[in-house]
Design an enzyme around this catalytic site. Structure first.
Site, PDB file in Angstrom:
ATOM      1  N   GLU A 423       0.627  -1.196   0.065  1.00 22.37           N
ATOM      2  CA  GLU A 423       0.112  -0.450   0.062  1.00 22.37           C
ATOM      3  C   GLU A 423       0.850   1.433   0.073  1.00 22.37           C
ATOM      4  O   GLU A 423       1.801   1.579   1.103  1.00 22.37           O
ATOM      5  CB  GLU A 423      -1.157  -0.239   0.976  1.00 22.37           C
ATOM      6  N   ASP A 496      -0.622  -2.163   6.030  1.00 28.05           N
ATOM      7  CA  ASP A 496      -1.046  -1.360   7.445  1.00 28.05           C
ATOM      8  C   ASP A 496      -1.781  -2.394   7.951  1.00 28.05           C
ATOM      9  O   ASP A 496      -2.743  -2.582   8.054  1.00 28.05           O
ATOM     10  CB  ASP A 496      -1.396   0.289   7.378  1.00 28.05           C
ATOM     11  N   ASP A 498      -4.152  -1.102   9.911  1.00 28.96           N
ATOM     12  CA  ASP A 498      -5.092   0.087  10.332  1.00 28.96           C
ATOM     13  C   ASP A 498      -6.329  -0.040   9.870  1.00 28.96           C
ATOM     14  O   ASP A 498      -6.682  -1.275   8.819  1.00 28.96           O
ATOM     15  CB  ASP A 498      -4.960   1.462  10.359  1.00 28.96           C
ATOM     16  N   ASP A 500      -7.724   1.713   6.998  1.00 35.24           N
ATOM     17  CA  ASP A 500      -7.713   1.107   6.128  1.00 35.24           C
ATOM     18  C   ASP A 500      -6.436   0.097   4.988  1.00 35.24           C
ATOM     19  O   ASP A 500      -6.713  -0.067   3.944  1.00 35.24           O
ATOM     20  CB  ASP A 500      -6.446   2.783   5.760  1.00 35.24           C
TER      21      ASP A 500
END
Ligand code: 0RA
Length: 632
Positions: A423, A496, A498, A500
């Site tokens: 990403e 990641d 998280d 997103d």
């Protein structure tokens, strides 16, 4: 037991010994799956008694000690003397391999795949088993230990009810795990309740302090099944259904087109999910194709010069359940889940064709909506093909044809090559620094890729990130997907930890699942597991991949001695750290994506990526649970 075995008893012992020696031959394996297979075996017997028209209720109970029972209110297994074996019939059923079929001729025997091995297999693989039968005004009971009769049949009381109660404790000497899962059992029991209209199946778990119980009973049968599958979609018309018996084959079909872009057709033969399809599915698809084309031509929506609408375009957005029940089903294919009985094809074809013709005549508005949707699908497919041809020509002009953003590896052998989908450009740079340039390639993806669940093929293809990825993988996609051209045998999604990151991961998985399905089925897709924490004490360094890991490292120590860093993104690590924790073979942990249960997986993707917002919100609350269901 007595020391003078008869010939029959020696045969019994030999049979059970074979089962205990090679349990895998009878129940697949001795891990979680095999353990649950015991329950399915007992439940199948009870469902058979329901199919024969006698049982109305089945109850499955899991007890605190890990034992399990299946009870039905059928006729009760016969207890009279079996002339040949000189044993009560129930003892024959419980102790002799494959003895089940000797009784109860007629009706549809539920057997195929791993099912139908006989209750004696459950008995052989149980530390103990108790069989209780109510019939002819009495209660009878027998007890077995590892398949061997420990208590002969005896009358223990009176009852004016009838039924069979099977209660067993899986043998710890045989099974690697004794932990029965509510989720696994409820999925199959719910499915059986859908497939057998009106049958009530109860699941009860007495292991928690507060016992848990659910009843599955659907008076609509597979119509309720389709309703349930379409709960979160918008259907174009009320469900179309048919149910008839022809030439001894019982056929049930329920279907409804939705405004989504993927098909969801499940087929069953004798209650077994025929994952590999077969004759009933072929007959169904041909009938739908024929009926839609016939009506479209008759109404002038499709001219002779237009040719025909293809099955793939017709089934876009179609949700359907096709269930057949027949005597002597032939199960073929790699997993024995493909129905081979050829005459079933024409039976299903005739019935579905007839029903659809009638429905279209009676419901011209619905018919028009269905045909218009099909024609849109056809146009999108043609547009996608043009775009594909165009990009192919363009690639040919540009030499290697590989995207400029791809940092390729040196090795040319796909078996040894890995592609990291990363990403963002910054994490891409870190990954580039940390990779093994021989075998590891990096493709940075910018921002969010398109949600493919909400878009048709042509639009999917116009998305730059997706095109880049397809080119890097080398396989093509959709209809033209070719696994043989895959350039990397491991495709590793590295995002990641998280919200997103998990969103991007889900979008990628949806794309692979919908457009490059063999990648998932053949186990080429993985998820990288970056650490959540880095922990330091002096010169020592640990990594924690979960909260539990963190607790483990810290132990009882006074945390002041440690410096703990929480990693929210890949970018917070340097190249060396990322390599050591997440990329290096030997140190890293990868999760392989496996779609264990197609029905479940389909529902999750629809929930996550479909048009309706509520299910998606719900998913965010349930995130951890859903991921577990996907078996990431
Ligand atoms: C054969 C004959 C009869 C009942 C059954 C089998 C039977 C088997 C199972 C296994 C689980 N539950 C079951 N319930 C019934 C009955 C024959 C008769 O009564 O005439």
């Amino acid at each position: 037991m007595s020391n003078n075995y008869t010939g029959e008893q020696i045969e019994v012992l030999k049979g059970l010994e074979a089962v205990r020696k090679r349990p895998g031959m009878y129940i697949g394996n001795t891990s979680e799956r095999g353990l649950h297979q015991l329950v399915y075996e007992a439940v199948d017997n009870a469902v058979d008694e329901a199919l024969a028209g006698y049982a109305k209720n089945v109850k499955v109970t899991i007890y605190k000690d890990g034992s399990c029972s299946v009870e039905d209110d059928g006729r009760g297994i016969p207890v009279d003397m079996h002339a040949e074996e000189k044993l009560p019939a129930v003892e024959v059923v419980m102790t002799i391999l494959h003895a089940g079929g000797k009784f109860g001729k007629g009706g549809y025997k539920v057997s195929g795949g791993l099912h139908g091995v006989g209750i004696s297999v459950v008995n052989a693989l149980s530390e103990w088993m108790i069989t209780r039968i109510k019939r002819d005004g009495s209660v009878y009971e027998m007890r077995f230990e590892r398949g061997i009769t420990a208590q002969k049949l005896k009358k223990t009381g009176k009852s004016d009810e009838t039924g069979t109660f099977q209660w067993w404790k899986p043998d710890a000497e045989v099974f690697e795990t004794l932990d029965l899962h509510w989720d696994i059992l409820q999925k199959r029991l719910r499915e059986l309740a859908f497939l057998n209209r009106g049958l009530s199946i109860t699941l009860r778990d007495e292991r928690p302090d507060e016992p848990r119980e659910r009843v599955y009973k659907f008076d609509g049968g597979i119509v309720s099944f389709v309703e349930w599958l379409n709960e979160k979609k918008d259907a174009l018309h009320p469900i179309i259904s048919t149910h008839a018996e022809r030439e001894g084959v019982d056929v049930e079909v329920a279907m409804a087109w939705t405004d989504t872009y993927s098909e969801q057709i499940f087929s069953y033969a004798n209650n077994i999910n025929t994952i590999e399809g077969g004759m009933h599915l072929q007959g169904f698809r041909q009938a739908v194709t024929q009926a839609v084309n016939g009506y479209a031509k008759k109404r002038g929506m499709l001219k002779e010069s237009d040719g025909s609408l293809s099955t793939d375009d017709i089934v876009e957005g179609l949700t359907a359940v096709v269930s057949v029940k027949l005597q002597e089903p032939q199960f073929e294919g790699q997993t024995k889940t493909k129905l081979g009985n050829a005459r079933v094809r024409s039976i299903v074809y005739g019935l579905v064709n007839e029903r659809l013709d009638f429905f279209f005549e009676e419901n011209p508005k619905s018919a028009r909506a269905i045909i218009e949707k099909t024609m849109q699908a056809q146009r999108a497919r043609e547009a996608a093909k043009k775009a594909r041809d165009l990009s192919r020509r363009k690639n040919a002009l540009e030499g290697s044809g590989l995207p400029g953003k791809l940092v390729d590896c040196k090795n040319n052998d796909p078996k040894e090559s890995e592609l990291f989908l990363v990403e963002g450009d910054s994490a891409g740079g870190t990954a580039k620094g940390g990779r093994d340039p021989n075998t590891q390639a990096i493709l940075p993806l910018r921002g969010k890729i398109l949600n493919v669940e909400k878009a048709r093929l042509d639009k999917v293809l116009s998305n730059e990130e997706i095109r880049t990825m397809i080119t890097a993988l080398g396989t093509g996609f959709g209809d033209e997907f070719d696994l043989g051209k895959l350039r990397y045998h491991k495709i590793i999604i590295m995002t990641d930890a998280d919200v997103d990151g998990s969103h991007i991961r889900t979008l990628l998985l949806t794309f692979f699942y919908r457009q490059m399905r063999p990648l998932v089925d053949e186990g080429h897709v993985f998820i990288a597991q970056p650490p959540l924490y880095g922990i330091k004490k002096g010169k020592k360094q640990w990594w924690a991949f979960s909260e539990a890991d963190l607790k483990n490292v810290l132990g009882d120590a006074d945390p002041k001695e440690f410096t703990i860093q929480q990693y929210k993104g890949l970018g917070e690590m340097d190249a060396e750290q990322l390599a050591e924790t997440t990329m290096e073979v030997g140190n890293r942990r990868l999760k392989r994506i496996a779609i264990e249960d197609v029905v479940e997986a389909e529902q999750i993707f629809v929930d996550l990526m479909g048009d309706k917002v509520e299910p998606r919100k719900q998913y965010i609350f349930d995130y951890a649970r859903s991921v577990k269901n996907l078996d990431l």
